[in-house]
Design a protein around this motif. Structure first.
Motif, PDB file in Angstrom:
ATOM      1  N   GLY A  91     -12.284  -1.280  -6.891  1.00 55.47           N
ATOM      2  CA  GLY A  91     -11.084  -2.151  -6.671  1.00 55.47           C
ATOM      3  C   GLY A  91     -10.413  -1.636  -5.317  1.00 55.47           C
ATOM      4  N   VAL A  92      -9.387  -2.482  -4.746  1.00 53.53           N
ATOM      5  CA  VAL A  92      -8.753  -1.895  -3.634  1.00 53.53           C
ATOM      6  C   VAL A  92      -7.087  -2.320  -3.924  1.00 53.53           C
ATOM      7  CG1 VAL A  92      -8.121  -2.763  -1.185  1.00 53.53           C
ATOM      8  CG2 VAL A  92     -10.560  -3.182  -2.102  1.00 53.53           C
ATOM      9  N   ASP A  93      -6.434  -0.994  -3.486  1.00 50.71           N
ATOM     10  CA  ASP A  93      -5.063  -1.192  -3.815  1.00 50.71           C
ATOM     11  C   ASP A  93      -4.395  -1.106  -2.451  1.00 50.71           C
ATOM     12  OD1 ASP A  93      -2.762  -0.808  -5.635  1.00 50.71           O
ATOM     13  OD2 ASP A  93      -2.353   1.009  -4.421  1.00 50.71           O
ATOM     14  N   LEU A  94      -3.179  -1.680  -2.264  1.00 49.14           N
ATOM     15  CA  LEU A  94      -2.308  -1.920  -1.142  1.00 49.14           C
ATOM     16  C   LEU A  94      -1.119  -1.254  -1.175  1.00 49.14           C
ATOM     17  CD1 LEU A  94      -3.406  -5.729  -0.513  1.00 49.14           C
ATOM     18  CD2 LEU A  94      -4.263  -3.868   0.696  1.00 49.14           C
ATOM     19  N   ASN A  95      -1.015  -0.672  -0.369  1.00 44.22           N
ATOM     20  CA  ASN A  95       0.326   0.567  -0.453  1.00 44.22           C
ATOM     21  C   ASN A  95       1.522  -0.185   0.426  1.00 44.22           C
ATOM     22  OD1 ASN A  95       2.243   2.541   0.565  1.00 44.22           O
ATOM     23  ND2 ASN A  95       0.738   4.064   0.071  1.00 44.22           N
ATOM     24  N   PHE A  96       2.459  -0.551  -0.376  1.00 43.60           N
ATOM     25  CA  PHE A  96       3.664  -1.150   0.169  1.00 43.60           C
ATOM     26  C   PHE A  96       4.902  -0.141  -0.459  1.00 43.60           C
ATOM     27  CE2 PHE A  96       1.197  -4.914  -0.405  1.00 43.60           C
ATOM     28  CZ  PHE A  96       1.063  -5.364   0.726  1.00 43.60           C
ATOM     29  N   GLY A  97       4.601   1.175  -0.556  1.00 47.14           N
ATOM     30  CA  GLY A  97       5.617   1.757  -1.216  1.00 47.14           C
ATOM     31  C   GLY A  97       5.789   3.204  -0.456  1.00 47.14           C
ATOM     32  N   CYS A  98       5.009   3.706   0.329  1.00 51.03           N
ATOM     33  CA  CYS A  98       5.194   5.143   1.041  1.00 51.03           C
ATOM     34  C   CYS A  98       6.342   4.973   1.728  1.00 51.03           C
ATOM     35  CB  CYS A  98       4.123   5.235   1.971  1.00 51.03           C
ATOM     36  SG  CYS A  98       3.856   6.668   2.749  1.00 51.03           S
ATOM     37  N   PRO A  99       7.493   5.951   1.394  1.00 56.25           N
ATOM     38  CA  PRO A  99       8.834   6.224   1.899  1.00 56.25           C
ATOM     39  C   PRO A  99       8.517   6.899   3.281  1.00 56.25           C
ATOM     40  CG  PRO A  99       8.516   7.558   0.325  1.00 56.25           C
ATOM     41  CD  PRO A  99       7.309   7.139   0.428  1.00 56.25           C
ATOM     42  N   ALA A 100       7.455   7.509   3.514  1.00 56.48           N
ATOM     43  CA  ALA A 100       7.418   8.564   4.775  1.00 56.48           C
ATOM     44  C   ALA A 100       7.993   7.826   6.053  1.00 56.48           C
ATOM     45  CB  ALA A 100       6.197   9.141   4.822  1.00 56.48           C
ATOM     46  N   LYS A 101       8.898   8.529   6.834  1.00 61.63           N
ATOM     47  CA  LYS A 101       9.465   7.884   7.988  1.00 61.63           C
ATOM     48  C   LYS A 101       8.403   7.700   9.054  1.00 61.63           C
ATOM     49  CE  LYS A 101      14.033  10.327   7.455  1.00 61.63           C
ATOM     50  NZ  LYS A 101      15.000  11.214   8.052  1.00 61.63           N
ATOM     51  N   THR A 102       7.613   8.566   9.431  1.00 62.40           N
ATOM     52  CA  THR A 102       6.225   8.512  10.008  1.00 62.40           C
ATOM     53  C   THR A 102       5.541   7.050   9.896  1.00 62.40           C
ATOM     54  OG1 THR A 102       6.239  10.535  10.511  1.00 62.40           O
ATOM     55  CG2 THR A 102       4.238   9.453  11.108  1.00 62.40           C
ATOM     56  N   VAL A 103       5.164   6.904   8.457  1.00 66.70           N
ATOM     57  CA  VAL A 103       4.527   5.710   8.120  1.00 66.70           C
ATOM     58  C   VAL A 103       5.144   4.567   8.391  1.00 66.70           C
ATOM     59  CG1 VAL A 103       3.564   4.554   5.912  1.00 66.70           C
ATOM     60  CG2 VAL A 103       3.126   6.921   6.353  1.00 66.70           C
ATOM     61  N   ASN A 104       6.661   4.654   8.101  1.00 69.86           N
ATOM     62  CA  ASN A 104       7.559   3.269   8.226  1.00 69.86           C
ATOM     63  C   ASN A 104       7.582   2.860   9.520  1.00 69.86           C
ATOM     64  OD1 ASN A 104       9.636   3.855   5.267  1.00 69.86           O
ATOM     65  ND2 ASN A 104       7.507   3.501   5.401  1.00 69.86           N
ATOM     66  N   ARG A 105       7.844   3.978  10.504  1.00 70.75           N
ATOM     67  CA  ARG A 105       8.076   3.641  11.844  1.00 70.75           C
ATOM     68  C   ARG A 105       6.925   3.052  12.437  1.00 70.75           C
ATOM     69  NH1 ARG A 105      10.205   9.005  12.220  1.00 70.75           N
ATOM     70  NH2 ARG A 105       8.146   9.783  13.205  1.00 70.75           N
ATOM     71  N   HIS A 106       5.583   3.214  11.931  1.00 75.76           N
ATOM     72  CA  HIS A 106       4.465   2.466  12.411  1.00 75.76           C
ATOM     73  C   HIS A 106       3.944   1.381  11.577  1.00 75.76           C
ATOM     74  CE1 HIS A 106       4.619   6.597  14.333  1.00 75.76           C
ATOM     75  NE2 HIS A 106       3.767   5.916  15.505  1.00 75.76           N
ATOM     76  N   ASP A 107       4.756   0.563  10.870  1.00 74.48           N
ATOM     77  CA  ASP A 107       4.553  -0.492  10.250  1.00 74.48           C
ATOM     78  C   ASP A 107       3.698  -0.417   9.121  1.00 74.48           C
ATOM     79  OD1 ASP A 107       5.134  -3.363  10.313  1.00 74.48           O
ATOM     80  OD2 ASP A 107       3.153  -3.719  11.169  1.00 74.48           O
ATOM     81  N   GLY A 108       3.862   0.570   8.345  1.00 80.26           N
ATOM     82  CA  GLY A 108       3.148   0.861   7.031  1.00 80.26           C
ATOM     83  C   GLY A 108       4.142   1.018   5.875  1.00 80.26           C
TER      84      GLY A 108
END
Length: 316
Positions: A91-108
């Protein structure tokens, strides 16, 4: 009822999944996220992220493992999902939950919760790119900074035909600050029919029972709770089966650490093993007073040979 091990980045790697599923009680795992920008990752990257692809996408103890992808662009995510499935991902899971600032700054991660249209497009594109029998799932928070958005986000995921939706019951701006707002899940269930997995702030059997009472979900995901109590999944299953619940004790937990160190050394190297072992010990020490002096003695040791010897002396 199924219990899921949360895909905690920088924590739940192959060694941790192997260690925890050996203990028992876990029905499903999800990998740490594989960051997707605009490229199709080579097969070697998938195997590094999810060595279980070589064993039927299951841990050595038979627990299924889904591959989690994170990114902001639908088409590259779809291509990488196709490759994961080709390599055997269940299966494939899609992450729309990570709160990390670095991840969020890079459109994730959770930054995508600002746009239901983008969430829909990603889930829809990935869903259409892989065979219908392969689950495509999504993990979200209640919203970026406004929990009232959670219903609209869930509806977008449902409209895109996700197999199920895991909800961490806090917003991105909440981070991991207690409490988890489980009460939003019944509100979401009133407006959607997608299967929901509840996640957030389950630290013991009592928390689990309260989460069940509030959310009435069929399935549940646990993350940080298992790091401080590696037996929590088994305890919950024992409680559900009306069996005696085995107590979490330092005597039961400490033998796991030397084995974990050795496996982490073989997986990456001994310096990596030192870092991960300290990380786990710190989590254990937050809930288990007997673990704190062990952590205090080991946290200052940097050399792997000295660390290994001290760990074995204290934990075997």
């Amino acid at each position: 009822m199924k219990l899921f091990l949360a895909p905690m980045e920088g924590v739940v790697d192959w060694v941790m999944r192997d260690t925890l599923t050996r203990i028992g009680g876990i029905d499903q795992c999800v990998t740490e996220f594989l960051r997707v920008t605009d490229k199709l990752h080579p097969e070697s990257v998938f195997y590094k992220n999810c060595p279980e692809l070589k064993t039927g996408s299951r841990t050595r103890w038979g627990t299924p493992v889904f591959v989690q992808l994170l990114g902001g662009h639908a088409e590259p995510l779809a291509l990488n999902a196709q490759r994961a499935v080709k390599l055997g991902a269940l299966g494939v899971d899609l992450n729309f939950g990570c709160p990390a600032k670095t991840v969020n700054r890079h459109d994730g991660g959770a930054s995508l919760l600002k746009s239901c249209d983008r969430v829909f497009k990603i889930v829809d594109t990935v869903r259409k790119a892989v065979p219908a029998e392969v689950p495509v799932t999504a993990k979200i928070r209640l919203g970026f900074d406004d929990p009232t958005k959670c219903i609209e986000i869930a509806q977008a995921v449902e409209e895109a035909n996700a197999t199920w939706l895991t909800i961490h019951c806090r917003t991105k701006t909440d981070g991991y600050k207690p409490p988890a707002y489980w009460e939003w899940i019944p509100k979401i269930k009133e407006k959607t029919k997608v299967k929901i997995i509840a996640n957030g702030e389950i630290w013991n059997v009592g928390d689990f029972n309260r989460c069940v009472e509030v959310t009435d979900c069929q399935d549940y995901m646990i993350g940080r709770g298992v790091m401080s109590n590696p037996f929590i999944f088994r305890q919950i299953k024992q409680s559900l089966n009306q069996e005696p619940v085995e107590e979490m004790t330092w005597e039961r937990a400490k033998p796991l650490l030397p084995q974990f160190f050795e496996a982490s050394t073989l997986y990456i190297n001994d310096y990596f093993a030192v870092s991960r072992s300290k990380q786990w010990l710190r989590a254990l020490s937050l809930k288990c007073v007997e673990a704190k002096p062990v952590f205090d003695e080991l946290k200052i040791i940097k050399k792997p040979i000295e660390f290994r010897a001290t760990l074995e002396k204290l934990c075997l």
